[in-house]
Design an enzyme around this catalytic site. Structure first.
Site, PDB file in Angstrom:
ATOM      1  N   GLY A   8       0.817  -1.208   0.000  1.00  0.00           N
ATOM      2  CA  GLY A   8       0.000   0.000   0.000  1.00  0.00           C
ATOM      3  C   GLY A   8       0.851   1.259   0.000  1.00  0.00           C
ATOM      4  O   GLY A   8       0.665   2.168  -0.818  1.00  0.00           O
TER       5      GLY A   8
ATOM      6  N   GLU B 186       0.229 -22.829   3.137  1.00  0.00           N
ATOM      7  CA  GLU B 186       1.568 -22.781   2.538  1.00  0.00           C
ATOM      8  C   GLU B 186       2.612 -23.395   3.469  1.00  0.00           C
ATOM      9  O   GLU B 186       3.451 -24.197   3.039  1.00  0.00           O
ATOM     10  CB  GLU B 186       1.986 -21.316   2.297  1.00  0.00           C
ATOM     11  CG  GLU B 186       1.326 -20.643   1.130  1.00  0.00           C
ATOM     12  CD  GLU B 186       1.440 -19.121   1.202  1.00  0.00           C
ATOM     13  OE1 GLU B 186       0.926 -18.471   0.281  1.00  0.00           O
ATOM     14  OE2 GLU B 186       2.013 -18.586   2.170  1.00  0.00           O
TER      15      GLU B 186
END
Lengths: 410, 410
Positions: free
Chosen positions: A13, A169
């Site tokens: 961001g 993951e």
């Protein structure tokens, strides 16, 4: 006077906001407490010894070197003074702003059980990743020296708490390490006997995905050798293992992927936050009543926008555009999220992908994930090295970053 | 019963000894306090952010995985009990041996001024390298935030103490970072104004080389921008700088490359040591009066054998041969050092080489150094990645491992 824009945090961001202001008539100051922008989607690879830390991290000031209106400061922000329009640093310095972009992201959330953090590290920073890497590798080392069977079994039991993308993951890769990378390297046990357990409180893994993909992800995990425990709530974590109500798992390595909450900086904005500490922003990403303050990335709450890198980038870019509009005396525009889909990798040839109406799993999803990540790493010069590391790992099952620093072994 | 061979330390001496026993009728146990073998000649590249740590470190148990007679233990050896023929580990465990190879190497030597260690770290381990990397990178970050000119100058002054190979490598690379890598990335100062000072107590740098090569090295250092102070003795080091008698250098970053001493394990052998703590070994590398104990690498003192990697490898190999001879009831053979020359790198296109009667400096020496190191890295799978990193660094002047971990910034 040139307007001063201060950006707090240089994740996706913050960095996209800074780059969106390239060429703007503004003095941009980017403040981060680390010197690097981190490609967080591959952080689990650093944690599981597949990549070196510098392969997924680039110095912020190098990335922004050519952007003449940008200054980069390595500093810890303690709070935001929205009245005085100042940011307070840890050494007492104050930096004034005309526009502020808060992109401070999230931290691990232990839901009130902060004592668990010592025993079950989360995966948010490079330090976390290296800590987790050390724990995983040292667990096998301890097992090699341990003569008691029960204690050795506890060293060879790995519990991952939380069935979101990070948990999936980590669990999938851990199973691969035990079954494919390490066999043949120990003399006193067979690493293939290691247990990897993924614990999820909800009724399926990868809750943001559709139920059919969640089920496919679960099956792929089990094929890789992960035991998936669904609808099990963790009630205790300590140095010796995990409690699931009456059930007890003896495990010396426990990893936390069960949740995040917003950076405490959100609170210093003085506006209403949701339960996870996120700031409910206006459609143009500004803070209610503070048109000069924008919140982007995981810290911003917008219905229907997931907490993933593409969303953070889009918000950063939009905040930059709105600041430029405001400087020019124009109306700001509302943020519109463009959904390019979501991808979650599980292991070798194993992944799920939700690309609009197209749902993939297994090898096609994994290949999509691989190509997408190599493409997005292109902003890093590391992509070639990452590709070589991956190609090598794919063919040999080896992982080249199996290095434990000594201070982490204590 | 199969003879038990225990090897302490898995640097070049220890690893070559272990591999020399491949196929031997012996149970080999390799004990190291880290999980990795380190390619130390490139450690300065990790310290100066040119390479990631895993690029020069390989997991010992992976290197020895296929050697069925070898077991690898991650453990700290506290002492050697030569009477009982046992090695004592930090957790109280004892490991018996029939033959012992001590390859424990060296530690930094502050010549009685151990208080300086905090302010001037040496470069012996990966942790040292990452510590030094953080100090260097953070010094420039502090300079960017510092407004007082004198204090900023102290952040931009780097003193390397010791003009041996490590000091020359560090100083040359630091000058390159300041002059070629970082310019354009800071807004409040020009990194090219940073000062790099190499302090040497003797009358020339690189004392093991011939005076003409030392002089050429000095000139190359100065061309890179290093101020070389010769015949200056350091009398004090603290957080603010370095004292050279009455002279004072204000410097916030001081690196120690002035000397090493032997691992304290040498002392537990109970034989005479030289001033640097080295063990004067018999011609066959065994300890006087202990034909079953061999000392190899930097810990062994043999007239005319330098403390460099090729010598350690040769000794390790010879110790392995002599152990096999002893097991077979044959006479051990004396160690003969084969001198392939010495190479020291200074910076881009700058090095010196002493290859028998052939003396090189500048670009030819640097190319020789580069090819030799790529060749010797061939045992690592990392050579391709290292080559790419280097090619990229050569063309762009960038250094890809410019990452500071947060805990090191405190």
């Amino acid at each position: 006077m040139t307007p001063r824009v201060v950006i707090l945090g240089c994740g996706f961001g913050g960095l996209w906001a800074a780059q969106g202001l390239r060429g703007a008539r503004a003095e941009v100051t980017v403040i981060d407490r680390t010197n690097h922008h981190l490609f967080t989607p591959l952080l689990y690879q650093v944690a599981t010894a597949g990549l070196a830390a510098p392969a997924i991290a680039g110095p912020i000031r190098h990335i922004l070197a050519k952007q003449q209106n940008a200054t980069v400061l390595l500093a810890e922000v303690q709070q935001i003074d929205v009245q005085k329009k100042q940011v307070c640093l840890e050494d007492g310095a104050r930096i004034g702003y005309d526009y502020l972009v808060v992109a401070a992201g999230t931290v691990n959330n232990y839901f009130g059980n902060d004592a668990w953090a010592r025993f079950a590290p989360g995966l948010k920073t490079l330090e976390d990743a290296l800590d987790i890497r050390a724990r995983i590798l040292l667990a096998f080392e301890h097992a090699e020296r341990e003569t008691d069977a029960a204690r050795r079994a506890a060293w060879l039991t790995f519990v991952v708490i939380g069935g979101g993308a990070t948990g999936v993951e980590l669990a999938g890769t851990l199973a691969e390490i035990a079954r494919r990378t390490l066999p043949g390297e120990f003399r006193h046990f067979d690493p293939r006997n290691a247990r990897v357990i993924l614990v999820e409180a909800g009724e399926r893994v990868l809750p943001p995905y559709t139920p059919d993909l969640s089920e496919k992800a679960r099956r792929q995990l089990e094929r890789l050798g992960v035991a998936v425990f669904l609808q099990k709530k963790v009630t205790g974590v300590d140095a010796e293992g995990v409690s699931l109500g009456a059930e007890r798992i003896a495990a010396r390595t426990v990893l936390w992927a069960a949740g995040v909450k917003s950076s405490p900086l959100g609170a210093s904005l003085g506006v209403a936050l949701d339960r996870a500490g996120r700031v409910r922003v206006e459609p143009d990403l500004s803070v209610p009543g503070r048109p000069e303050v924008f919140v982007v990335g995981d810290l911003a709450l917008i219905e229907g926008v997931p907490g993933i890198a593409p969303a953070a980038k889009q918000m950063g870019r939009q905040a930059a555009k709105n600041i430029m509009k405001s400087i020019a005396g124009k109306e700001t525009l509302p943020f519109r999220y463009r959904d390019y889909g979501q991808l979650a990798t599980i292991g070798r040839n194993a992944a799920v992908a939700m690309l609009g109406k197209l749902h993939l799993s297994g090898y096609p999803a994994w290949l999509t994930w691989l190509l997408a990540h190599i493409y997005f790493l292109i902003n890093f010069r590391n992509r070639l090295v990452v590709m070589i590391d991956w190609a090598w790992a794919y063919w040999t099952f080896q992982r080249h970053a199996r290095i434990v620093l000594r201070e982490r072994s204590k």
